[in-house]
Every structure is written in structure tokens, then in C-alpha cells.
Write a protein that holds these residues in place. Structure first.
Motif, PDB file in Angstrom:
ATOM      1  N   ARG A 179       0.791  -1.351  -0.005  1.00 40.33           N
ATOM      2  CA  ARG A 179      -0.130  -0.123  -0.155  1.00 40.33           C
ATOM      3  C   ARG A 179       0.967   1.235  -0.206  1.00 40.33           C
ATOM      4  O   ARG A 179       0.219   2.323   0.091  1.00 40.33           O
ATOM      5  CB  ARG A 179      -0.916  -0.084   1.214  1.00 40.33           C
ATOM      6  CG  ARG A 179      -1.936  -0.834   1.276  1.00 40.33           C
ATOM      7  CD  ARG A 179      -2.741  -1.176   2.536  1.00 40.33           C
ATOM      8  NE  ARG A 179      -3.803  -1.958   2.406  1.00 40.33           N
ATOM      9  CZ  ARG A 179      -4.878  -2.095   1.900  1.00 40.33           C
ATOM     10  NH1 ARG A 179      -5.172  -0.995   1.134  1.00 40.33           N
ATOM     11  NH2 ARG A 179      -5.767  -2.851   1.931  1.00 40.33           N
ATOM     12  N   ALA A 180       2.116   1.109  -0.008  1.00 37.02           N
ATOM     13  CA  ALA A 180       3.078   2.230   0.039  1.00 37.02           C
ATOM     14  C   ALA A 180       2.858   3.110  -1.418  1.00 37.02           C
ATOM     15  O   ALA A 180       2.829   2.654  -2.503  1.00 37.02           O
ATOM     16  CB  ALA A 180       4.503   1.574   0.001  1.00 37.02           C
ATOM     17  N   GLU A 181       2.843   4.382  -0.874  1.00 38.26           N
ATOM     18  CA  GLU A 181       2.345   5.420  -2.042  1.00 38.26           C
ATOM     19  C   GLU A 181       3.589   5.481  -2.962  1.00 38.26           C
ATOM     20  O   GLU A 181       3.546   5.641  -4.043  1.00 38.26           O
ATOM     21  CB  GLU A 181       2.395   6.731  -1.397  1.00 38.26           C
ATOM     22  CG  GLU A 181       1.604   7.673  -2.108  1.00 38.26           C
ATOM     23  CD  GLU A 181       1.310   8.930  -1.374  1.00 38.26           C
ATOM     24  OE1 GLU A 181       1.808  10.014  -1.804  1.00 38.26           O
ATOM     25  OE2 GLU A 181       0.580   8.979  -0.403  1.00 38.26           O
ATOM     26  N   GLU A 182       4.830   5.283  -2.445  1.00 36.88           N
ATOM     27  CA  GLU A 182       5.889   5.119  -3.424  1.00 36.88           C
ATOM     28  C   GLU A 182       5.845   4.038  -4.450  1.00 36.88           C
ATOM     29  O   GLU A 182       6.332   4.180  -5.789  1.00 36.88           O
ATOM     30  CB  GLU A 182       7.368   5.329  -2.736  1.00 36.88           C
ATOM     31  CG  GLU A 182       7.902   3.982  -1.893  1.00 36.88           C
ATOM     32  CD  GLU A 182       7.573   4.121  -0.565  1.00 36.88           C
ATOM     33  OE1 GLU A 182       7.986   3.411   0.462  1.00 36.88           O
ATOM     34  OE2 GLU A 182       6.514   5.132  -0.065  1.00 36.88           O
ATOM     35  N   ASP A 183       5.230   3.027  -4.058  1.00 35.59           N
ATOM     36  CA  ASP A 183       5.181   1.647  -5.237  1.00 35.59           C
ATOM     37  C   ASP A 183       3.967   2.304  -6.027  1.00 35.59           C
ATOM     38  O   ASP A 183       4.229   1.698  -7.248  1.00 35.59           O
ATOM     39  CB  ASP A 183       4.668   0.589  -4.267  1.00 35.59           C
ATOM     40  CG  ASP A 183       6.107  -0.025  -3.555  1.00 35.59           C
ATOM     41  OD1 ASP A 183       7.008   0.387  -3.692  1.00 35.59           O
ATOM     42  OD2 ASP A 183       5.767  -1.019  -2.714  1.00 35.59           O
ATOM     43  N   VAL A 184       3.128   2.829  -5.605  1.00 34.20           N
ATOM     44  CA  VAL A 184       2.008   3.189  -6.683  1.00 34.20           C
ATOM     45  C   VAL A 184       2.544   4.408  -7.391  1.00 34.20           C
ATOM     46  O   VAL A 184       2.186   3.991  -8.599  1.00 34.20           O
ATOM     47  CB  VAL A 184       0.766   3.736  -5.925  1.00 34.20           C
ATOM     48  CG1 VAL A 184      -0.174   4.616  -6.391  1.00 34.20           C
ATOM     49  CG2 VAL A 184       0.186   2.963  -4.807  1.00 34.20           C
ATOM     50  N   VAL A 185       3.024   5.386  -7.034  1.00 36.42           N
ATOM     51  CA  VAL A 185       3.573   6.342  -7.779  1.00 36.42           C
ATOM     52  C   VAL A 185       4.737   5.644  -8.924  1.00 36.42           C
ATOM     53  O   VAL A 185       4.791   5.904  -9.963  1.00 36.42           O
ATOM     54  CB  VAL A 185       4.442   7.338  -7.115  1.00 36.42           C
ATOM     55  CG1 VAL A 185       5.207   8.363  -7.884  1.00 36.42           C
ATOM     56  CG2 VAL A 185       3.480   8.015  -6.277  1.00 36.42           C
ATOM     57  N   ARG A 186       5.877   4.843  -8.298  1.00 36.92           N
ATOM     58  CA  ARG A 186       6.834   4.171  -9.397  1.00 36.92           C
ATOM     59  C   ARG A 186       6.117   3.452 -10.230  1.00 36.92           C
ATOM     60  O   ARG A 186       6.430   3.389 -11.404  1.00 36.92           O
ATOM     61  CB  ARG A 186       7.720   3.567  -8.454  1.00 36.92           C
ATOM     62  CG  ARG A 186       8.802   2.693  -9.200  1.00 36.92           C
ATOM     63  CD  ARG A 186      10.005   3.821  -9.617  1.00 36.92           C
ATOM     64  NE  ARG A 186      10.862   3.385 -10.253  1.00 36.92           N
ATOM     65  CZ  ARG A 186      11.087   3.825 -11.379  1.00 36.92           C
ATOM     66  NH1 ARG A 186      10.776   4.618 -11.887  1.00 36.92           N
ATOM     67  NH2 ARG A 186      12.087   3.109 -12.229  1.00 36.92           N
ATOM     68  N   SER A 187       4.955   2.564  -9.956  1.00 37.87           N
ATOM     69  CA  SER A 187       4.377   1.740 -10.679  1.00 37.87           C
ATOM     70  C   SER A 187       3.931   2.500 -12.180  1.00 37.87           C
ATOM     71  O   SER A 187       4.009   1.993 -13.276  1.00 37.87           O
ATOM     72  CB  SER A 187       3.360   1.003 -10.297  1.00 37.87           C
ATOM     73  OG  SER A 187       3.869  -0.017  -9.423  1.00 37.87           O
ATOM     74  N   TYR A 188       2.975   3.581 -11.655  1.00 36.45           N
ATOM     75  CA  TYR A 188       2.496   4.373 -12.908  1.00 36.45           C
ATOM     76  C   TYR A 188       3.775   5.076 -13.573  1.00 36.45           C
ATOM     77  O   TYR A 188       3.506   5.342 -14.805  1.00 36.45           O
ATOM     78  CB  TYR A 188       1.686   5.532 -12.106  1.00 36.45           C
ATOM     79  CG  TYR A 188       0.134   4.600 -12.108  1.00 36.45           C
ATOM     80  CD1 TYR A 188      -0.645   4.331 -12.835  1.00 36.45           C
ATOM     81  CD2 TYR A 188      -0.289   4.734 -10.636  1.00 36.45           C
ATOM     82  CE1 TYR A 188      -1.850   3.299 -12.805  1.00 36.45           C
ATOM     83  CE2 TYR A 188      -1.547   3.979 -10.472  1.00 36.45           C
ATOM     84  CZ  TYR A 188      -2.222   3.387 -11.481  1.00 36.45           C
ATOM     85  OH  TYR A 188      -3.499   2.852 -11.229  1.00 36.45           O
ATOM     86  N   GLU A 189       4.581   5.547 -12.876  1.00 40.11           N
ATOM     87  CA  GLU A 189       5.978   6.269 -13.608  1.00 40.11           C
ATOM     88  C   GLU A 189       6.435   4.995 -14.624  1.00 40.11           C
ATOM     89  O   GLU A 189       7.067   5.483 -15.600  1.00 40.11           O
ATOM     90  CB  GLU A 189       7.005   6.609 -12.759  1.00 40.11           C
ATOM     91  CG  GLU A 189       6.653   8.027 -11.799  1.00 40.11           C
ATOM     92  CD  GLU A 189       7.710   8.071 -10.889  1.00 40.11           C
ATOM     93  OE1 GLU A 189       8.572   7.663 -10.491  1.00 40.11           O
ATOM     94  OE2 GLU A 189       7.462   9.308 -10.500  1.00 40.11           O
ATOM     95  N   LEU A 190       6.310   3.790 -14.357  1.00 37.73           N
ATOM     96  CA  LEU A 190       6.671   2.744 -15.192  1.00 37.73           C
ATOM     97  C   LEU A 190       5.722   2.359 -16.299  1.00 37.73           C
ATOM     98  O   LEU A 190       5.956   1.241 -16.995  1.00 37.73           O
ATOM     99  CB  LEU A 190       7.409   1.605 -14.252  1.00 37.73           C
ATOM    100  CG  LEU A 190       8.671   1.936 -13.738  1.00 37.73           C
ATOM    101  CD1 LEU A 190       8.956   0.815 -12.611  1.00 37.73           C
ATOM    102  CD2 LEU A 190       9.906   2.200 -14.643  1.00 37.73           C
ATOM    103  N   HIS A 191       4.600   3.224 -16.318  1.00 35.14           N
ATOM    104  CA  HIS A 191       3.452   2.969 -17.278  1.00 35.14           C
ATOM    105  C   HIS A 191       2.765   1.618 -16.920  1.00 35.14           C
ATOM    106  O   HIS A 191       2.207   0.999 -17.798  1.00 35.14           O
ATOM    107  CB  HIS A 191       4.115   2.812 -18.718  1.00 35.14           C
ATOM    108  CG  HIS A 191       4.921   4.041 -19.180  1.00 35.14           C
ATOM    109  ND1 HIS A 191       4.266   5.321 -19.300  1.00 35.14           N
ATOM    110  CD2 HIS A 191       6.245   4.108 -19.114  1.00 35.14           C
ATOM    111  CE1 HIS A 191       5.354   6.235 -19.452  1.00 35.14           C
ATOM    112  NE2 HIS A 191       6.592   5.614 -19.539  1.00 35.14           N
ATOM    113  N   ALA A 192       2.335   1.272 -15.746  1.00 33.98           N
ATOM    114  CA  ALA A 192       1.518   0.359 -15.081  1.00 33.98           C
ATOM    115  C   ALA A 192       0.188   0.906 -15.693  1.00 33.98           C
ATOM    116  O   ALA A 192      -0.145   2.089 -15.745  1.00 33.98           O
ATOM    117  CB  ALA A 192       1.486   0.054 -13.792  1.00 33.98           C
TER     118      ALA A 192
END
Length: 153
Positions: free
Chosen positions: A104-117
Motif C-alpha cells: 500500500r506504499a505510496e511510493e510503489d503506486v507512484v513508481r508503478s505508474y511512472e513505469l507505465h502500469a
């Protein structure tokens, strides 16, 4: 949809990248209960996922997935690395990737979308809620979302 406006009878090809056997079982159960016909393929680490997606080794004849469900916390090659490699490859980048993880870590969410999830879903702890989440996702993704025609994927 075909040119006549009807949906293809072809089952959806789904690649599940998940190392937790319990989560694999719950995901399989959710897809069995769903209305969308699908072929679910499972690999248990990121290295295997990349082998599968690139049709290397034992996966030389693997079908191209219509969708990838990707856990982030994987042995060998982690989910972020798989996502980065997949979206960096012109042959594979059009495959939708849904991150399905316990983080649920916000940085994982942000990073996933930065990597185009294409989407980020947090796995519920409760098994019934987990199944419901996967079924809701399946219904949305295969009933509502329009995917590119196969020749453009």
C-alpha cells in the motif's frame, strides 16, 4: 470485437506473475467464478515472467498475453524491473499490465505508474474480498475497456 460488432469467442490470455501459492489459488478461483472465458498462465518470479513474455526457453510456444497481472514483490527479478523491461520493449509495451500487490506504499503506486502500469490494485487480506476485487477487475477490464485489435498488439 469483430467487424460485425460481436465479441470474439477467443478466451482472454492472462499471465499471472505471483510467487504466493495462496494468492495464485485465490486468483484462479476468482477467474473460474467469473463470466469471462480465459486461459490463466502463472509464473512465480520476475525472471520467468520475462522468459514467458519474450517466448524464450521453455516458453518458446507461450501465447502472447492479452493482460499481465503483476505482483511487485517477486524473487529473482522484482516486479518493478519486469514492468520497466516490458514497457521499454516496443514489441511488448502495448500489453496492459495491472499491478496486483499487497503493498500500500505510496511510493510503489507512484513508481508503478511512472513505469507505465495500466492500473494498480492492492490485494485485500480477506480471501473473499480478494476474490471480489479480482472479479470486479475482470469484469471491468474485459467488459468495459476496449483493447487494441490483435494485429496491433
Amino acid at each position: 470485437m469483430s467487424e460485425s460488432g460481436t465479441f470474439q469467442a477467443e478466451p482472454a490470455q492472462i499471465l499471472l506473475v505471483e510467487d504466493n501459492p495462496g494468492d495464485v489459488r485465490l486468483t484462479e478461483e476468482a477467474f473460474k467464478q467469473g463470466r469471462i472465458e480465459n486461459d490463466l498462465y502463472t509464473v512465480s518470479d520476475g525472471t520467468e515472467a520475462l522468459e514467458y513474455l519474450n517466448q524464450r526457453g521453455e516458453y518458446a510456444d507461450a501465447p502472447r498475453p492479452d493482460l499481465v497481472l503483476l505482483d511487485l514483490n517477486l524473487p529473482r527479478t522484482d516486479g518493478e524491473e519486469v514492468l520497466a523491461e516490458l514497457k521499454d520493449d516496443p514489441e511488448l509495451r502495448s500489453i496492459p499490465v495491472i499491478v496486483l500487490t499487497s503493498s500500500r506504499a505510496e511510493e510503489d503506486v507512484v513508481r508503478s505508474y511512472e513505469l507505465h502500469a495500466n492500473a494498480y490494485l492492492t490485494k485485500p487480506v480477506d480471501p473473499d474480498e480478494f476474490i471480489e476485487t479480482v472479479r470486479a477487475f475482470e469484469k471491468f477490464w474485459f467488459s468495459v475497456v476496449r483493447l487494441p485489435p490483435e494485429e496491433n498488439r
